[in-house]
Motif scaffolding. Structure first.
Motif, PDB file in Angstrom:
ATOM      1  N   UNK A   1      43.924  41.691  65.428  1.00  0.00           N
ATOM      2  CA  UNK A   1      43.813  40.446  65.709  1.00  0.00           C
ATOM      3  C   UNK A   1      43.330  39.098  65.244  1.00  0.00           C
ATOM      4  N   UNK A   2      44.848  38.087  64.864  1.00  0.00           N
ATOM      5  CA  UNK A   2      43.564  37.607  64.082  1.00  0.00           C
ATOM      6  C   UNK A   2      43.817  36.278  64.635  1.00  0.00           C
ATOM      7  N   UNK A   3      42.414  35.584  64.851  1.00  0.00           N
ATOM      8  CA  UNK A   3      42.319  34.195  65.658  1.00  0.00           C
ATOM      9  C   UNK A   3      42.912  33.133  65.076  1.00  0.00           C
ATOM     10  N   UNK A   4      43.237  32.097  66.049  1.00  0.00           N
ATOM     11  CA  UNK A   4      44.014  30.896  65.687  1.00  0.00           C
ATOM     12  C   UNK A   4      43.406  30.357  64.443  1.00  0.00           C
ATOM     13  N   UNK A   5      44.182  29.464  63.824  1.00  0.00           N
ATOM     14  CA  UNK A   5      43.970  28.806  62.471  1.00  0.00           C
ATOM     15  C   UNK A   5      42.803  27.745  62.997  1.00  0.00           C
ATOM     16  N   UNK A   6      42.511  26.463  63.992  1.00  0.00           N
ATOM     17  CA  UNK A   6      41.892  25.869  64.500  1.00  0.00           C
ATOM     18  C   UNK A   6      40.140  26.680  64.648  1.00  0.00           C
ATOM     19  N   UNK A   7      40.718  27.370  66.341  1.00  0.00           N
ATOM     20  CA  UNK A   7      39.281  28.493  65.550  1.00  0.00           C
ATOM     21  C   UNK A   7      38.480  28.822  64.512  1.00  0.00           C
ATOM     22  N   UNK A   8      39.778  29.246  63.454  1.00  0.00           N
ATOM     23  CA  UNK A   8      38.972  29.743  62.061  1.00  0.00           C
ATOM     24  C   UNK A   8      38.393  28.565  61.660  1.00  0.00           C
ATOM     25  N   UNK A   9      38.503  27.669  61.496  1.00  0.00           N
ATOM     26  CA  UNK A   9      38.831  26.443  60.842  1.00  0.00           C
ATOM     27  C   UNK A   9      37.152  26.370  61.413  1.00  0.00           C
TER      28      UNK A   9
ATOM     29  N   UNK B   1      57.911  39.231  64.806  1.00  0.00           N
ATOM     30  CA  UNK B   1      57.699  41.388  65.300  1.00  0.00           C
ATOM     31  C   UNK B   1      57.363  40.550  67.109  1.00  0.00           C
ATOM     32  N   UNK B   2      56.498  39.903  67.368  1.00  0.00           N
ATOM     33  CA  UNK B   2      56.504  39.138  69.368  1.00  0.00           C
ATOM     34  C   UNK B   2      55.670  38.331  69.184  1.00  0.00           C
ATOM     35  N   UNK B   3      55.769  37.318  69.793  1.00  0.00           N
ATOM     36  CA  UNK B   3      55.018  35.904  70.256  1.00  0.00           C
ATOM     37  C   UNK B   3      53.886  36.059  69.039  1.00  0.00           C
ATOM     38  N   UNK B   4      53.642  35.035  68.414  1.00  0.00           N
ATOM     39  CA  UNK B   4      52.977  34.804  67.605  1.00  0.00           C
ATOM     40  C   UNK B   4      52.008  35.725  66.380  1.00  0.00           C
TER      41      UNK B   4
ATOM     42  N   UNK C   1      42.076  33.344  55.434  1.00  0.00           N
ATOM     43  CA  UNK C   1      40.656  32.740  56.123  1.00  0.00           C
ATOM     44  C   UNK C   1      40.217  33.950  56.957  1.00  0.00           C
ATOM     45  N   UNK C   2      40.834  34.754  57.520  1.00  0.00           N
ATOM     46  CA  UNK C   2      40.000  35.410  58.615  1.00  0.00           C
ATOM     47  C   UNK C   2      39.277  36.563  57.895  1.00  0.00           C
ATOM     48  N   UNK C   3      40.089  36.866  56.702  1.00  0.00           N
ATOM     49  CA  UNK C   3      39.311  37.772  55.742  1.00  0.00           C
ATOM     50  C   UNK C   3      37.837  37.158  55.253  1.00  0.00           C
ATOM     51  N   UNK C   4      38.399  36.411  54.324  1.00  0.00           N
ATOM     52  CA  UNK C   4      37.225  35.827  54.362  1.00  0.00           C
ATOM     53  C   UNK C   4      35.703  35.535  55.101  1.00  0.00           C
ATOM     54  N   UNK C   5      36.061  35.205  56.296  1.00  0.00           N
ATOM     55  CA  UNK C   5      34.429  34.781  57.038  1.00  0.00           C
ATOM     56  C   UNK C   5      34.271  36.620  57.571  1.00  0.00           C
ATOM     57  N   UNK C   6      35.276  36.898  57.790  1.00  0.00           N
ATOM     58  CA  UNK C   6      34.934  38.570  57.707  1.00  0.00           C
ATOM     59  C   UNK C   6      34.584  39.018  59.629  1.00  0.00           C
ATOM     60  N   UNK C   7      36.203  38.213  59.750  1.00  0.00           N
ATOM     61  CA  UNK C   7      35.527  38.189  61.406  1.00  0.00           C
ATOM     62  C   UNK C   7      37.470  39.197  61.782  1.00  0.00           C
TER      63      UNK C   7
END
Length: 166
Positions: free
Chosen positions: A4-12, A93-96, A160-166
């Motif tokens: 699961x990928x975090x929201x862009x707002x949280x990633x930023x 594929x499903x919501x978000x 962004x998630x990958x580069x932050x290693x989240x």
């Protein structure tokens, strides 16, 4: 299966902005450095097209080399010719939750691998290049039409998630 990928707002909010903004590698810069702006001339030298006139509001000569390297990297990942031919897909594929893909040219993937090796050889942090590349995808998403805009946004979010290693 992808995590699961975090929201862009949280990633930023997790980006180390101080490091990015306060420790550039200053150099003469291009500002839109990607393969379509590089020509090998008849005189057997490289010519760079479409230079930006400034970098930031007060600087007219120098910019962050990392930004130019990230623009180059972005062009290896998403080639304008591939996009023009609509060789990318995005499907909810499903919501978000989205599946997306893009045709990638093998020669550009080889160039990307060369950039990784070059970065290491010349003491550039490739993860930082990847982080700025993700920010570029997010930044340019709003400049394009749907569905390409949505593709760029979600690609940027994942990168962004990958580069932050989240």
């Amino acid at each position: 299966m992808r995590k699961k990928i975090d929201s862009v707002k949280n990633l930023l909010s997790k980006v180390n902005w101080k490091e990015i903004c306060e420790s550039p590698k200053w150099a003469l810069f291009h500002g839109d450095f990607h393969a379509e702006n590089i020509i090998f001339s008849k005189k057997k030298n490289f010519v760079l097209l479409d230079w930006r006139q400034n970098f930031g509001k007060d600087n007219f000569q120098y910019g962050d080399t990392y930004y130019d390297l990230a623009k180059l990297n972005h062009g290896f990942i998403v080639n304008h010719g591939v996009v023009t031919k609509n060789l990318f897909k995005i499907k909810e594929i499903k919501k978000n939750h989205f599946n997306f893909s893009i045709h990638q040219l093998s020669n550009l993937m080889e160039c990307r691998e060369f950039l990784k090796d070059w970065s290491k050889d010349y003491d550039y942090d490739f993860n930082r290049i990847e982080l700025i590349t993700a920010l570029i995808f997010l930044n340019i998403a709003g400049l394009h039409d749907f569905p390409y805009s949505k593709f760029l946004f979600h690609l940027g979010q994942h990168k962004l998630s990958d580069s932050l290693k989240i």
